[in-house]
Design a protein around this motif. Sequence first.
Motif, PDB file in Angstrom:
ATOM      1  N   SER A  41       0.880  -1.372  -0.095  1.00  0.00           N
ATOM      2  CA  SER A  41       0.100   0.081  -0.056  1.00  0.00           C
ATOM      3  C   SER A  41       0.919   1.266   0.015  1.00  0.00           C
ATOM      4  N   GLY A  42       0.196   2.253  -0.727  1.00  0.00           N
ATOM      5  CA  GLY A  42       0.972   3.510  -0.464  1.00  0.00           C
ATOM      6  C   GLY A  42       2.260   3.577  -1.024  1.00  0.00           C
ATOM      7  N   CYS A  46       2.656   2.649   2.844  1.00  0.00           N
ATOM      8  CA  CYS A  46       1.536   2.590   3.674  1.00  0.00           C
ATOM      9  C   CYS A  46       0.760   3.990   4.125  1.00  0.00           C
ATOM     10  N   ASN A  47      -0.354   4.232   3.655  1.00  0.00           N
ATOM     11  CA  ASN A  47      -0.844   5.515   3.951  1.00  0.00           C
ATOM     12  C   ASN A  47      -1.870   4.874   5.157  1.00  0.00           C
ATOM     13  N   THR A 159     -11.471 -11.591   5.807  1.00  0.00           N
ATOM     14  CA  THR A 159     -11.073 -11.887   4.505  1.00  0.00           C
ATOM     15  C   THR A 159     -11.104 -10.799   3.505  1.00  0.00           C
ATOM     16  N   GLY A 160     -11.590  -9.459   3.880  1.00  0.00           N
ATOM     17  CA  GLY A 160     -11.350  -8.680   2.778  1.00  0.00           C
ATOM     18  C   GLY A 160     -12.522  -8.757   1.829  1.00  0.00           C
ATOM     19  N   ALA A 332      -8.484  -2.202  -8.693  1.00  0.00           N
ATOM     20  CA  ALA A 332      -9.326  -1.467  -7.808  1.00  0.00           C
ATOM     21  C   ALA A 332      -8.556  -1.526  -6.315  1.00  0.00           C
ATOM     22  N   GLY A 361     -13.740  -4.914   8.708  1.00  0.00           N
ATOM     23  CA  GLY A 361     -12.984  -4.840   7.523  1.00  0.00           C
ATOM     24  C   GLY A 361     -13.561  -4.589   6.438  1.00  0.00           C
ATOM     25  N   GLU A 362     -12.834  -4.774   5.297  1.00  0.00           N
ATOM     26  CA  GLU A 362     -13.334  -4.390   3.809  1.00  0.00           C
ATOM     27  C   GLU A 362     -14.433  -5.406   3.676  1.00  0.00           C
ATOM     28  N   TYR A 373      -8.224   6.038   4.835  1.00  0.00           N
ATOM     29  CA  TYR A 373      -9.369   5.899   5.591  1.00  0.00           C
ATOM     30  C   TYR A 373      -9.997   4.427   5.394  1.00  0.00           C
ATOM     31  N   ASN A 374      -9.388   3.644   4.526  1.00  0.00           N
ATOM     32  CA  ASN A 374      -9.913   2.158   4.472  1.00  0.00           C
ATOM     33  C   ASN A 374      -8.786   1.226   5.630  1.00  0.00           C
ATOM     34  N   ALA A 378     -10.400  -0.473   8.899  1.00  0.00           N
ATOM     35  CA  ALA A 378      -9.915  -2.013   9.185  1.00  0.00           C
ATOM     36  C   ALA A 378      -9.346  -1.847  10.852  1.00  0.00           C
TER      37      ALA A 378
HETATM   38  P1  FDA Z   1      -7.324  -7.623   3.623  1.00  0.00           P
HETATM   39  O1  FDA Z   1      -7.619  -7.703   2.070  1.00  0.00           O
HETATM   40  O2  FDA Z   1      -6.095  -6.691   4.043  1.00  0.00           O
HETATM   41  O3  FDA Z   1      -7.029  -8.988   4.136  1.00  0.00           O
HETATM   42  C1  FDA Z   1      -7.682  -9.941   3.942  1.00  0.00           C
HETATM   43  C2  FDA Z   1      -6.769 -11.016   4.240  1.00  0.00           C
HETATM   44  O4  FDA Z   1      -7.403 -12.426   3.939  1.00  0.00           O
HETATM   45  C3  FDA Z   1      -5.641 -11.527   3.284  1.00  0.00           C
HETATM   46  O5  FDA Z   1      -4.457 -11.650   3.981  1.00  0.00           O
HETATM   47  C4  FDA Z   1      -5.972 -12.532   2.507  1.00  0.00           C
HETATM   48  O6  FDA Z   1      -4.876 -13.444   1.989  1.00  0.00           O
HETATM   49  C5  FDA Z   1      -6.955 -13.530   3.349  1.00  0.00           C
HETATM   50  N1  FDA Z   1      -8.037 -14.290   2.567  1.00  0.00           N
HETATM   51  C6  FDA Z   1      -8.775 -13.798   1.849  1.00  0.00           C
HETATM   52  N2  FDA Z   1      -9.585 -14.992   1.222  1.00  0.00           N
HETATM   53  C7  FDA Z   1      -9.038 -16.102   1.935  1.00  0.00           C
HETATM   54  C8  FDA Z   1      -9.512 -17.319   2.038  1.00  0.00           C
HETATM   55  N3  FDA Z   1     -10.332 -17.832   1.250  1.00  0.00           N
HETATM   56  N4  FDA Z   1      -8.945 -18.231   2.676  1.00  0.00           N
HETATM   57  C9  FDA Z   1      -7.973 -17.659   3.763  1.00  0.00           C
HETATM   58  N5  FDA Z   1      -7.389 -16.557   3.678  1.00  0.00           N
HETATM   59  C10 FDA Z   1      -7.962 -15.468   2.879  1.00  0.00           C
HETATM   60  N6  FDA Z   1      -6.098   1.636   2.169  1.00  0.00           N
HETATM   61  C11 FDA Z   1      -5.472   2.656   2.737  1.00  0.00           C
HETATM   62  O7  FDA Z   1      -6.192   3.087   3.871  1.00  0.00           O
HETATM   63  N7  FDA Z   1      -4.463   3.262   2.415  1.00  0.00           N
HETATM   64  C12 FDA Z   1      -3.414   2.794   1.576  1.00  0.00           C
HETATM   65  O8  FDA Z   1      -2.487   3.251   1.291  1.00  0.00           O
HETATM   66  C13 FDA Z   1      -4.102   1.681   0.684  1.00  0.00           C
HETATM   67  N8  FDA Z   1      -3.364   1.285  -0.251  1.00  0.00           N
HETATM   68  C14 FDA Z   1      -3.746   0.339  -1.286  1.00  0.00           C
HETATM   69  C15 FDA Z   1      -3.198  -0.111  -2.274  1.00  0.00           C
HETATM   70  C16 FDA Z   1      -3.651  -1.247  -3.040  1.00  0.00           C
HETATM   71  C17 FDA Z   1      -2.890  -1.537  -4.159  1.00  0.00           C
HETATM   72  C18 FDA Z   1      -4.766  -1.747  -2.562  1.00  0.00           C
HETATM   73  C19 FDA Z   1      -5.293  -3.170  -3.268  1.00  0.00           C
HETATM   74  C20 FDA Z   1      -5.413  -1.576  -1.568  1.00  0.00           C
HETATM   75  C21 FDA Z   1      -5.155  -0.448  -0.775  1.00  0.00           C
HETATM   76  N9  FDA Z   1      -5.855   0.026   0.518  1.00  0.00           N
HETATM   77  C22 FDA Z   1      -5.233   1.260   1.086  1.00  0.00           C
HETATM   78  C23 FDA Z   1      -6.832  -0.577   0.884  1.00  0.00           C
HETATM   79  C24 FDA Z   1      -6.616  -1.387   2.119  1.00  0.00           C
HETATM   80  O9  FDA Z   1      -5.494  -2.269   1.534  1.00  0.00           O
HETATM   81  C25 FDA Z   1      -7.895  -2.309   2.538  1.00  0.00           C
HETATM   82  O10 FDA Z   1      -8.846  -1.499   2.618  1.00  0.00           O
HETATM   83  C26 FDA Z   1      -7.539  -3.316   3.699  1.00  0.00           C
HETATM   84  O11 FDA Z   1      -6.507  -3.880   3.510  1.00  0.00           O
HETATM   85  C27 FDA Z   1      -8.727  -4.067   4.168  1.00  0.00           C
HETATM   86  O12 FDA Z   1      -8.233  -4.831   5.114  1.00  0.00           O
HETATM   87  P2  FDA Z   1      -9.074  -6.397   5.434  1.00  0.00           P
HETATM   88  O13 FDA Z   1      -8.161  -6.826   6.562  1.00  0.00           O
HETATM   89  O14 FDA Z   1     -10.465  -6.027   5.531  1.00  0.00           O
HETATM   90  O15 FDA Z   1      -8.581  -6.854   4.227  1.00  0.00           O
END
Ligand code: FDA
Length: 389
Positions: A41-42, A46-47, A159-160, A332, A361-362, A373-374, A378
């Motif tokens: 991220s960021g 990381c933002n 799991t997002g 996205a 979380g997401e 914000y996202n 979380a």
């Molecule tokens: P997250 O996606 O982080 O974690 C879900 C976990 O579940 C993962 O480790 C995955 O491997 C696991 N998982 C999924 N399916 C599974 C399964 N079937 N079995 C076992 N494990 C499974 N936001 C922000 O605030 N600042 C920022 O700088 C950024 N930058 C950014 C860049 C990029 C490229 C992306 C794609 C996203 C961002 N975001 C962001 C958004 C932010 O990353 C996002 O909102 C959070 O990671 C969400 O956190 P969660 O823990 O809900 O899901």
Amino acid sequence: MQVNTLILGAGAAGMMCAAHAGPSTLVIDHAKAPGEKIRISGGGRCNFTNMHTDPSRFLGQNPHFHKSALSRYTQWDFLDLVDRHRIAWHEKTLGQLFCDDKATQIVEMLRAEMAQAGAELWLQTALADLSHDGTRFTAQLEREGKRTTLSARNLVLATGGKSIPKMGATGLAYEIARQFGHAITDTRPALVPLTFSYQRFAAISGVSTPVIAETNGTAFEEAVLFTHRGLSGPAVLQISSYWKEGDSISINLLPGHDLTVSLKSARQAHGKRNVTTALAEVLPERLVTHLSSDLPLGGNVGDLSDKRIDELSDRLRHWTLTPTGSEGYRTAEVTLGGISTDRIDSKTMMSRDVPGLYMIGEAVDVTGWLGGYNFQWAWSSGVAAGRAI
Ligand code: FDA
């Protein structure tokens, strides 16, 4: 094997929850490493939050749901944690806080917090089956070719969303929530570049300029970036969360600039100047060249009537475009929509129907603006569930 709490997903929300859920917590993830989205991220820094975090900067069917968690674990609480771990940070712009060094510092911080809380982490572990007998959840876990039957009093879905399937995003949280009777709202890619047919902006790919981008009554003043496939940059990523297929967007190419004043004074002082040359003083030259195929920009400034100046200014303030689509989940940043908040307790993130089932979380129907914000959602939702457990 028995635990008090099983957390599915070692991402931002899952790890934060584990750090607060007390001992006898197991976090599983199918990935090789925890917090992969934090790591990338960021731009690798990381933002991690935003100083201006406020409920108005989040979308979801219930605009009040996220208020409680955000107010009980705030951006300042997270910043305090970052400071306690001596992670250097800075504000980049608009309240966005980034690590000075590496995003992996945030992952390490969360791992340390989890370890201190006594939580265990199993990576490369898949959920093969799940059931609930009214009091306990029974999960079949697959790890290194071995199956483990695990019984847990609490189950946390972390799991997002669906964004970036290449990084392991799956719809698992939605599937399980549905299995237990929770509705899923319509989901779609958000914080995502918008696309246009015919490589409409290919010739000006790489050009960036400050704008006010607006759709469906919501506007953001930031930069737009023209790309081979369409429009990106923070202004467009932000409005993508408010845009649906078929909607048009309006771009004000002249934020804070009164073109009528500058063209009228150029008409007096430099009447022989081309209109395109005069415009290139306020807009990138390549963009002006591109616009001249859409707008009547021929002739000299001296020949412009007041009416044409007003028209030109108006067209540049309301450049209306209809994207054909978005780049989709492939790029996205987040998923808009998710598990409906209707049957979730906003203080604890626990299901109102299935005691011991938490959703954070997401995966939940709460989506933040671009800018940290996202992650704050979380952290806040993870802490709310962890404390309740
Ligand atoms: P997250 O996606 O982080 O974690 C879900 C976990 O579940 C993962 O480790 C995955 O491997 C696991 N998982 C999924 N399916 C599974 C399964 N079937 N079995 C076992 N494990 C499974 N936001 C922000 O605030 N600042 C920022 O700088 C950024 N930058 C950014 C860049 C990029 C490229 C992306 C794609 C996203 C961002 N975001 C962001 C958004 C932010 O990353 C996002 O909102 C959070 O990671 C969400 O956190 P969660 O823990 O809900 O899901």
